[in-house]
Design an enzyme around this catalytic site. Structure first.
Site, mmCIF file in Angstrom:
data_model
loop_
_atom_site.group_PDB
_atom_site.id
_atom_site.type_symbol
_atom_site.label_atom_id
_atom_site.label_comp_id
_atom_site.label_asym_id
_atom_site.label_seq_id
_atom_site.Cartn_x
_atom_site.Cartn_y
_atom_site.Cartn_z
ATOM 1 N N HIS A 59 0.973 -1.052 -0.023
ATOM 2 C CA HIS A 59 -0.071 -0.080 0.108
ATOM 3 C C HIS A 59 0.788 1.099 -0.016
ATOM 4 O O HIS A 59 1.717 1.541 0.759
ATOM 5 C CB HIS A 59 -1.036 -0.069 1.212
ATOM 6 C CG HIS A 59 -1.836 -0.978 1.256
ATOM 7 N ND1 HIS A 59 -3.373 -0.369 0.866
ATOM 8 C CD2 HIS A 59 -1.988 -2.140 1.381
ATOM 9 C CE1 HIS A 59 -4.122 -1.351 0.961
ATOM 10 N NE2 HIS A 59 -3.591 -2.579 1.060
ATOM 11 N N HIS A 81 -6.284 0.463 7.421
ATOM 12 C CA HIS A 81 -7.116 -0.576 7.966
ATOM 13 C C HIS A 81 -7.337 -0.528 9.389
ATOM 14 O O HIS A 81 -6.655 -0.019 10.019
ATOM 15 C CB HIS A 81 -6.271 -1.856 7.652
ATOM 16 C CG HIS A 81 -6.173 -2.210 6.191
ATOM 17 N ND1 HIS A 81 -4.921 -1.629 5.280
ATOM 18 C CD2 HIS A 81 -6.977 -3.060 5.302
ATOM 19 C CE1 HIS A 81 -5.213 -2.136 4.149
ATOM 20 N NE2 HIS A 81 -6.250 -2.895 3.973
ATOM 21 N N ALA A 111 -8.083 -6.839 -2.223
ATOM 22 C CA ALA A 111 -7.542 -8.325 -2.506
ATOM 23 C C ALA A 111 -8.367 -9.039 -1.589
ATOM 24 O O ALA A 111 -8.803 -8.774 -0.354
ATOM 25 C CB ALA A 111 -6.000 -8.387 -2.038
ATOM 26 N N HIS A 245 0.726 -13.653 2.849
ATOM 27 C CA HIS A 245 0.637 -12.137 2.361
ATOM 28 C C HIS A 245 1.283 -12.370 0.812
ATOM 29 O O HIS A 245 0.889 -11.553 -0.023
ATOM 30 C CB HIS A 245 0.730 -11.164 3.095
ATOM 31 C CG HIS A 245 0.277 -9.884 2.633
ATOM 32 N ND1 HIS A 245 -0.881 -9.384 2.490
ATOM 33 C CD2 HIS A 245 1.288 -8.694 2.411
ATOM 34 C CE1 HIS A 245 -0.621 -7.978 1.864
ATOM 35 N NE2 HIS A 245 0.633 -7.666 2.013
HETATM 36 N N1 HPA Z 1 -8.920 -13.441 3.855
HETATM 37 C C1 HPA Z 1 -8.931 -11.973 4.451
HETATM 38 N N2 HPA Z 1 -8.403 -11.143 3.659
HETATM 39 C C2 HPA Z 1 -7.732 -11.410 2.712
HETATM 40 C C3 HPA Z 1 -7.703 -12.885 1.958
HETATM 41 C C4 HPA Z 1 -8.194 -13.898 2.919
HETATM 42 O O1 HPA Z 1 -8.111 -15.102 2.399
HETATM 43 N N3 HPA Z 1 -7.044 -12.722 0.823
HETATM 44 C C5 HPA Z 1 -6.674 -11.285 0.805
HETATM 45 N N4 HPA Z 1 -7.242 -10.709 1.751
#
Ligand code: HPA
Length: 302
Positions: A59, A81, A111, A245
């Site tokens: 980000h 967030h 995402a 991630h």
């Molecule tokens: N869970 C929650 N947040 C996310 C995920 C996931 O599997 N993938 C990307 N962001």
């Protein structure tokens, strides 16, 4: 209204090349779209009075203003967030500033993990609706009447006319686009397989840690919302592998071509009224009178 919101909007209005029509919020790893903005003015979140700073890998924390295919646009590359420890008013602050700047539509992207078993990592999903599993709501507390009503209606949170437009644009661009319900929760730990099984029975198709607060705040302001999730991985327990991630960021890199093409065409369609959208897609946002005052000259023009 929180004076920090009005100061941030005033400060930006003096620096933006055009009053924006469309706002775009880019999720984790999806920042490349900002590189294609023409007549670009780039501002770090840290330089904007009152803007919270984002510190998540993937980000960038920059506001990019300019035009996309001639449409005045403001792009927020990176978001803050709830799991970073920011209070909800900070989480929705940038989205509210987009509304105050006069954006009629905001495209929110993220995402997300795929819950629907027919999804594959790398799919794009148009958000039909959401489930708020954050356990809180950005509108908790004294209501800011200048921003909108105490009890905003959420029955068309991702406006149907805009979704129809998005599906038509995706088809014309030959970008495959799934659609479904996004479940937003607190994070930052990923979900357990048991939670994912439960969420599937609730009707969720994808899961992520953002978007829902901003969409609630934008709906309160009467701003039209379009949502696109990039399914970066299958949610916990769907496949044998563990979640990481790194996979999220790798997948966004893999699909960035389609993603940028779709977003560019969407912004163009929102700006020109083409692509089979109903007239409703371009109706002006209903603004409370006091907000029109904050917006000054631009509010009078619209
Ligand atoms: N869970 C929650 N947040 C996310 C995920 C996931 O599997 N993938 C990307 N962001």
């Amino acid at each position: 209204m929180d004076p920090r919101l009005t100061s941030a909007a005033e400060w930006l209005r003096e620096r933006l090349p055009h009053p924006p029509l469309v706002g775009v919020i880019l999720g984790s790893g999806l920042g490349d779209f900002a590189d294609g903005v023409d007549e670009r003015v780039t501002i770090s979140y840290g330089d904007i009075p009152g803007f919270p700073a984002s510190a998540v890998v993937g980000h960038s924390g920059t506001l990019v203003a300019g035009t996309v295919r001639g449409v005045p646009t403001v792009v927020l590359s990176g978001r803050v967030h709830f799991y970073e420890g920011h209070p909800m008013p900070a989480v929705v602050f940038p989205a509210r500033v987009l509304g105050l700047l006069g954006c009629r539509t905001v495209i929110v992207t993220n995402a997300a993990g795929g819950i629907d078993r027919s999804f594959k990592s790398g799919n794009l999903m148009l958000i039909d609706d959401h489930i708020n599993a954050f356990g809180t709501n950005p509108l908790v507390g004294a209501n800011e009447e200048d921003l909108g009503p105490r009890f905003p209606d959420m029955s068309d949170a991702y406006r149907k006319d805009l979704r129809t437009l998005a599906l038509a644009v995706a088809k014309r661009q030959h970008v495959p686009l799934k659609h479904g319900v996004y479940l937003g929760l607190h994070g930052p730990s990923y979900e357990t397989p048991a939670e994912i099984r439960a969420f599937r029975t609730w009707g969720a198709h994808a899961v992520g840690m953002s978007t829902v607060p901003e969409v609630i705040a934008l709906n309160q302001m009467g701003v039209g919302v379009l949502g696109i999730s990039c399914i970066t991985n299958m949610a916990a327990g769907v496949l044998k592998q563990k979640l990481d991630h790194k996979e999220v960021l790798e997948t966004t890199q893999r699909v960035k071509g389609d993603f940028v093409r779709l977003l560019t065409a969407l912004v163009q369609a929102l700006g020109t009224g083409r692509s089979g959208a109903t007239e409703d897609a371009f109706r002006p946002v209903a603004r409370p009178a006091s907000r029109a005052k904050v917006l000054g000259k631009r509010a009078k023009k619209t």
